[in-house]
Write a protein that holds these residues in place. Sequence first.
Motif, PDB file in Angstrom:
ATOM      1  N   ASP A  68       0.489   5.532   0.617  1.00  0.00           N
ATOM      2  CA  ASP A  68      -0.415   6.579   1.099  1.00  0.00           C
ATOM      3  C   ASP A  68       0.310   7.925   1.034  1.00  0.00           C
ATOM      4  O   ASP A  68       1.540   7.986   1.111  1.00  0.00           O
ATOM      5  CB  ASP A  68      -0.844   6.274   2.539  1.00  0.00           C
ATOM      6  CG  ASP A  68      -2.073   7.071   2.950  1.00  0.00           C
ATOM      7  OD1 ASP A  68      -2.679   7.735   2.082  1.00  0.00           O
ATOM      8  OD2 ASP A  68      -2.419   7.032   4.153  1.00  0.00           O
ATOM      9  N   VAL A  88       0.314  11.469   3.047  1.00  0.00           N
ATOM     10  CA  VAL A  88      -0.145  11.951   4.344  1.00  0.00           C
ATOM     11  C   VAL A  88       0.380  13.361   4.585  1.00  0.00           C
ATOM     12  O   VAL A  88       1.575  13.634   4.383  1.00  0.00           O
ATOM     13  CB  VAL A  88       0.350  11.021   5.476  1.00  0.00           C
ATOM     14  CG1 VAL A  88      -0.179  11.493   6.828  1.00  0.00           C
ATOM     15  CG2 VAL A  88      -0.054   9.584   5.215  1.00  0.00           C
ATOM     16  N   HIS A 126       0.845  -1.197   0.000  1.00  0.00           N
ATOM     17  CA  HIS A 126       0.000   0.000   0.000  1.00  0.00           C
ATOM     18  C   HIS A 126       0.880   1.246   0.000  1.00  0.00           C
ATOM     19  O   HIS A 126       1.966   1.252   0.593  1.00  0.00           O
ATOM     20  CB  HIS A 126      -0.896  -0.005   1.248  1.00  0.00           C
ATOM     21  CG  HIS A 126      -1.796   1.179   1.371  1.00  0.00           C
ATOM     22  ND1 HIS A 126      -2.822   1.447   0.490  1.00  0.00           N
ATOM     23  CD2 HIS A 126      -1.829   2.178   2.288  1.00  0.00           C
ATOM     24  CE1 HIS A 126      -3.435   2.552   0.865  1.00  0.00           C
ATOM     25  NE2 HIS A 126      -2.850   3.018   1.947  1.00  0.00           N
TER      26      HIS A 126
END
Length: 275
Positions: A79, A81, A77
């Motif tokens: 991401d 942020v 995964h």
Amino acid sequence: TTYTVNFVDYDGTVLKTQTVESGKSATAPADPTRDGYEFIGWDKDFSKVTNHMTVTAQYQINRYRVRFFDYDETLLHTDSVEYQSAAVAPADPYREGYTFIGWTPAVPDTMPDENLELVAEFELITYEITFDSNEGTFDNGEKTYNVTAPYGSVIEADKVPEKEGYVFAGWSESVGGDVAENLGKADGEKIFYAVWLPADGIFYTVETYTMGTDGKYAVSETVHSGTTDETVTAEYNIAEGFALNEEKSELSGIVAADGSLVLKVYIDRKTYKFT
């Protein structure tokens, strides 16, 4: 006429103070820096100053990349942020024979001003393997003993139980089952049961009671051997003038593992009437 122009940072810190003639342009200081943010300019136009001014630095919050990898470096995964925001991990990954225990480094509650790479951490599962003596005993007097085996390891028994009158043949996954060729590998909790074979050379006794002329019995004893759980029958000889007392005799029985079987043969003296 002159005017004062103050350049201040986001927190009010004065970065530069300048006196500017009316209608002239102020000169900004070097671009300021702020952890986790990108400087994007000033909040006011100071190219033509006509009054006293305070010009404040403007920032845009940065976003940083967080990548989550499995134990084998497979990317699970990615991401994006914001600085000082909490990162959110994906669903716990699965690895056969292991327990997922978290991420290294830990998933941040407050995102730092850098990109991160996190790796899934696992702990090898161990299983309890029970060996049941199946009515025997181990050398410590216990009926069972347990070992702990890591997932995927070959299961081995390092103790052999004993049972009077029987020979240990191996282990089975069920009571009374066949002996397993091997115990396999640890992939869950298991119980193995001892398999016993009747032992040869187990003693039993034959007591022969022979009636004398006074009506009392004289006893003689012989010891024989057989196989545990085998049915045996007493051998005897009847002399002329004697007869077997079947009611009192115990002529057959099952060989006991502890050698306690006793067979009894009663031989009565025949009586005659003369007229």
